[in-house]
Structure formats: structure tokens, C-alpha cells
Design a protein around this motif. Structure first.
Motif, PDB file in Angstrom:
ATOM      1  N   GLY A  20       0.761  -1.222  -0.023  1.00 47.20           N
ATOM      2  CA  GLY A  20       0.126  -0.100   0.079  1.00 47.20           C
ATOM      3  C   GLY A  20       0.865   1.379  -0.060  1.00 47.20           C
ATOM      4  N   GLY A  21       2.037   1.396   0.870  1.00 49.31           N
ATOM      5  CA  GLY A  21       2.883   2.452   0.715  1.00 49.31           C
ATOM      6  C   GLY A  21       3.306   2.856  -0.692  1.00 49.31           C
ATOM      7  N   ALA A  22       3.340   1.837  -1.674  1.00 43.85           N
ATOM      8  CA  ALA A  22       3.914   2.131  -3.009  1.00 43.85           C
ATOM      9  C   ALA A  22       2.868   2.814  -3.727  1.00 43.85           C
ATOM     10  CB  ALA A  22       4.152   0.628  -3.741  1.00 43.85           C
ATOM     11  N   ASP A  23       1.511   2.266  -3.893  1.00 44.22           N
ATOM     12  CA  ASP A  23       0.744   3.241  -4.533  1.00 44.22           C
ATOM     13  C   ASP A  23       0.489   4.286  -4.048  1.00 44.22           C
ATOM     14  OD1 ASP A  23      -1.763   2.832  -2.594  1.00 44.22           O
ATOM     15  OD2 ASP A  23      -1.811   0.551  -3.239  1.00 44.22           O
ATOM     16  N   LEU A  24       0.627   4.626  -2.466  1.00 42.54           N
ATOM     17  CA  LEU A  24       0.399   6.009  -1.898  1.00 42.54           C
ATOM     18  C   LEU A  24       1.459   6.965  -2.407  1.00 42.54           C
ATOM     19  CD1 LEU A  24      -0.420   5.135   1.970  1.00 42.54           C
ATOM     20  CD2 LEU A  24      -2.054   6.283   0.146  1.00 42.54           C
ATOM     21  N   GLY A  25       2.638   6.421  -2.531  1.00 41.78           N
ATOM     22  CA  GLY A  25       3.527   7.062  -2.925  1.00 41.78           C
ATOM     23  C   GLY A  25       3.526   7.368  -4.419  1.00 41.78           C
ATOM     24  N   LEU A  26       3.192   6.728  -5.063  1.00 42.72           N
ATOM     25  CA  LEU A  26       2.913   6.978  -6.656  1.00 42.72           C
ATOM     26  C   LEU A  26       1.785   8.034  -6.767  1.00 42.72           C
ATOM     27  CD1 LEU A  26       3.651   6.224  -9.528  1.00 42.72           C
ATOM     28  CD2 LEU A  26       1.700   4.588  -9.213  1.00 42.72           C
ATOM     29  N   GLY A  27       0.730   8.231  -5.845  1.00 43.11           N
ATOM     30  CA  GLY A  27      -0.190   9.098  -5.928  1.00 43.11           C
ATOM     31  C   GLY A  27       0.262  10.522  -5.283  1.00 43.11           C
ATOM     32  N   MET A  28       1.209  10.351  -4.440  1.00 40.78           N
ATOM     33  CA  MET A  28       1.777  11.634  -3.878  1.00 40.78           C
ATOM     34  C   MET A  28       2.732  12.235  -5.075  1.00 40.78           C
ATOM     35  SD  MET A  28       2.955  10.043  -0.227  1.00 40.78           S
ATOM     36  CE  MET A  28       3.980  11.645   0.237  1.00 40.78           C
ATOM     37  N   LEU A  29       3.196  11.506  -6.012  1.00 47.48           N
ATOM     38  CA  LEU A  29       4.155  11.881  -6.886  1.00 47.48           C
ATOM     39  C   LEU A  29       3.323  12.447  -8.360  1.00 47.48           C
ATOM     40  CD1 LEU A  29       6.733   9.074  -6.457  1.00 47.48           C
ATOM     41  CD2 LEU A  29       7.163  11.645  -6.360  1.00 47.48           C
ATOM     42  N   LEU A  30       2.009  12.322  -8.390  1.00 44.09           N
ATOM     43  CA  LEU A  30       1.102  12.737  -9.466  1.00 44.09           C
ATOM     44  C   LEU A  30       1.325  13.872 -10.101  1.00 44.09           C
ATOM     45  CD1 LEU A  30      -1.018  11.448 -11.306  1.00 44.09           C
ATOM     46  CD2 LEU A  30      -2.678  12.274  -9.458  1.00 44.09           C
ATOM     47  N   PRO A  31       1.722  14.949  -9.186  1.00 42.31           N
ATOM     48  CA  PRO A  31       1.896  16.348  -9.955  1.00 42.31           C
ATOM     49  C   PRO A  31       3.444  16.210 -10.656  1.00 42.31           C
ATOM     50  CG  PRO A  31       1.046  16.799  -7.806  1.00 42.31           C
ATOM     51  CD  PRO A  31       1.315  15.407  -7.874  1.00 42.31           C
ATOM     52  N   GLU A  55      -5.315  -3.009  -0.376  1.00 39.66           N
ATOM     53  CA  GLU A  55      -6.157  -2.899   0.727  1.00 39.66           C
ATOM     54  C   GLU A  55      -6.576  -4.051   1.547  1.00 39.66           C
ATOM     55  OE1 GLU A  55      -8.958   0.100  -0.726  1.00 39.66           O
ATOM     56  OE2 GLU A  55      -7.636   1.628  -0.729  1.00 39.66           O
ATOM     57  N   VAL A  56      -6.822  -5.196   0.886  1.00 45.19           N
ATOM     58  CA  VAL A  56      -7.098  -6.555   1.331  1.00 45.19           C
ATOM     59  C   VAL A  56      -5.964  -6.737   2.790  1.00 45.19           C
ATOM     60  CG1 VAL A  56      -7.370  -8.853   0.989  1.00 45.19           C
ATOM     61  CG2 VAL A  56      -8.430  -7.147  -0.508  1.00 45.19           C
ATOM     62  N   TRP A  57      -4.923  -6.505   2.516  1.00 47.21           N
ATOM     63  CA  TRP A  57      -3.925  -6.854   3.411  1.00 47.21           C
ATOM     64  C   TRP A  57      -4.200  -5.792   4.630  1.00 47.21           C
ATOM     65  CZ3 TRP A  57       0.087 -10.418   3.094  1.00 47.21           C
ATOM     66  CH2 TRP A  57       0.272 -10.887   1.848  1.00 47.21           C
TER      67      TRP A  57
END
Length: 256
Positions: A20-31, A55-57
């Protein structure tokens, strides 16, 4: 049974923090990664549909925590409510943005994805700081919380960059590779390193909780632990299958 329940809880929690940290980080980098509509679409598509599996985890960890350690669960959630509120708010905002993006919404959905990712990542940082505190059922001090949250934010950003190097294509990929190193090997090495750091941090935070002293009755554990063990290989197999499917087909959101 208590030891096995603790080990399973740690495994589920580490699994979410790493994935989950990976996709959160990718979202943070969107701009940074997506400078126009098409690039943002490509970046958000890289999160789909893996964020649902990730998110199942977290759901599995929360369910096991509530079932196997009910007394401690109540103390943690009530004592750290001020921390959980922004974390859950960020999670819901990010997911709402992802669903609206899938439905065809434009810049507003992208900002929800980015802002929600930052808010959720900051919430995780403050939660980890509180768990590392002398009393893991009370919010940490402002100083320790700010330092730990900053570290977690930077860690998620680096983690997201490694994930981007494996999932993106075109110009967004080129931007990610400027920071991770050229070629897929640089992205894999970066993702591996940040995964190890994330897992270590999650284990250290979880180890502060007095889990063994607050375990449920033997009867409850005899029911909960075998069910969790049975679900674990299914969860691993489903996640591996989905990752391979997405990697092979290059899944993209159908609508711009």
C-alpha cells in the motif's frame, strides 16, 4: 496460538505497508510524474487495480487485530482517534479520487488522488510515531511526530518512485528514472531497498504493542488463527496472479 497470532498480524501489517505504501507514494508523486491530462491518466492507471488488492492486506490486519486482541484494539483506537481520523480521511479521499478517475472525471479527481495520498501517508507517519512512543496508546509529542512523519513521507515518496519505475511507461517513466537510475534494474533496486526499510519500520512500530498480554481467549484464538492461516496462501496467490496479469496486459483505465 498467541505467538502465531502476533506473527500473522505482523505479516499482514507489513504486507500492507510495503504494498500500500507503493501506491500511496505513486499518488503523492502525481503532479511530478503527470504534467498533463494524458500523463496523469497513465500514472493513475498504474495504481489500478492493485490498490484494491493492497487494501485487502490492511483489512486482514485490522480484522485479526480486532478479533485476536480485542481489549488492546479498543485502547489503541480510542487513544489514537485523533491520529486515525486524518489517516482514514486521506484513505477515503484518495480512493474516491481513484473511482472518480475511473468514471471519467478529470483534474478534480487527480487532485483528490494526490491530496488524499499525502494525507493518508502523513497519517501513517503520525501513527507509527505514536506506536514508537513510550505509551503506544497515546498520540506522540509534536516533535517526535513531526520528525517521524517527515521520514515516512520521504520513504513513501521513494517507494512510489521505485514502483513507478516498474509500472509506468513513456514520459512519466522517464521522470521516475531520473531519480531512481536508468533502466528497470534501478527501479527494482530502489523498490527493494524502500520495501526493506518500510517493513523494518512497521515491525519496530508493531513490536511496541503489548500484544501477548492482551490476546483473546484460547477458544477465540483457536477459531481466528486457523482461519487467518487458511486465508494467507489464498491472499498471496491472488495478489501474485493479479500482479502478473497487470504486468502482462498493461492494464489501463479505459476512460479519459
Amino acid at each position: 496460538m498467541e505467538t502465531l497470532a502476533v506473527a500473522l498480524l505482523g505479516f499482514f501489517f507489513v504486507g500492507y505497508v510495503v504494498l500500500g505504501g507503493a501506491d500511496l507514494g505513486l499518488g503523492m508523486l502525481l503532479p511530478y510524474l503527470g504534467r498533463n491530462r494524458e500523463e496523469r491518466h497513465r500514472t493513475v492507471s498504474a495504481i489500478w487495480p492493485l490498490f484494491l488488492a493492497n487494501e485487502v492486506w490492511l483489512v486482514a490486519a485490522a480484522g485479526l487485530f480486532i478479533g485476536a486482541f480485542p481489549t488492546l484494539e479498543g485502547e489503541v483506537f480510542s487513544g489514537l482517534m485523533v491520529v486515525f481520523v486524518p489517516l482514514l480521511a486521506g484513505w477515503m479521499i484518495r480512493d474516491a479520487g481513484l473511482w472518480w478517475r475511473a468514471a471519467g472525471s478529470g483534474p478534480a479527481a487527480d487532485w483528490l488522488v494526490c491530496g488524499g495520498s499525502w494525507l493518508a501517508a502523513g497519517g501513517w507517519g503520525w501513527l507509527i510515531a505514536s506506536l514508537l512512543n513510550d505509551s503506544p496508546t497515546e498520540p506522540t509529542s509534536l516533535g517526535l511526530g513531526a520528525v517521524t512523519t517527515l521520514f515516512v513521507l520521504l520513504l513513501f515518496l521513494a517507494h512510489g518512485l521505485g514502483f513507478a519505475a516498474l509500472r509506468l511507461t513513456g514520459t512519466p517513466l522517464a521522470r521516475a528514472l531520473r531519480l531512481t537510475g536508468r533502466g528497470g534494474r534501478g527501479g527494482r533496486h530502489s523498490l527493494l531497498l524502500t520495501s526493506l526499510v518500510s517493513a523494518t519500520l512497521a515491525v519496530l512500530a508493531g513490536a511496541r504493542l503489548p500484544l501477548s498480554e492482551h490476546a483473546a481467549s484460547d477458544t477465540a484464538l483457536t477459531l481466528i488463527v486457523p482461519l487467518s492461516l487458511a486465508a494467507l496462501p489464498l491472499l498471496l496467490a491472488a495478489h501474485l496472479w493479479l500482479w502478473r496479469l497487470v504486468s502482462r496486459t498493461g492494464f489501463r483505465l479505459s476512460s479519459l
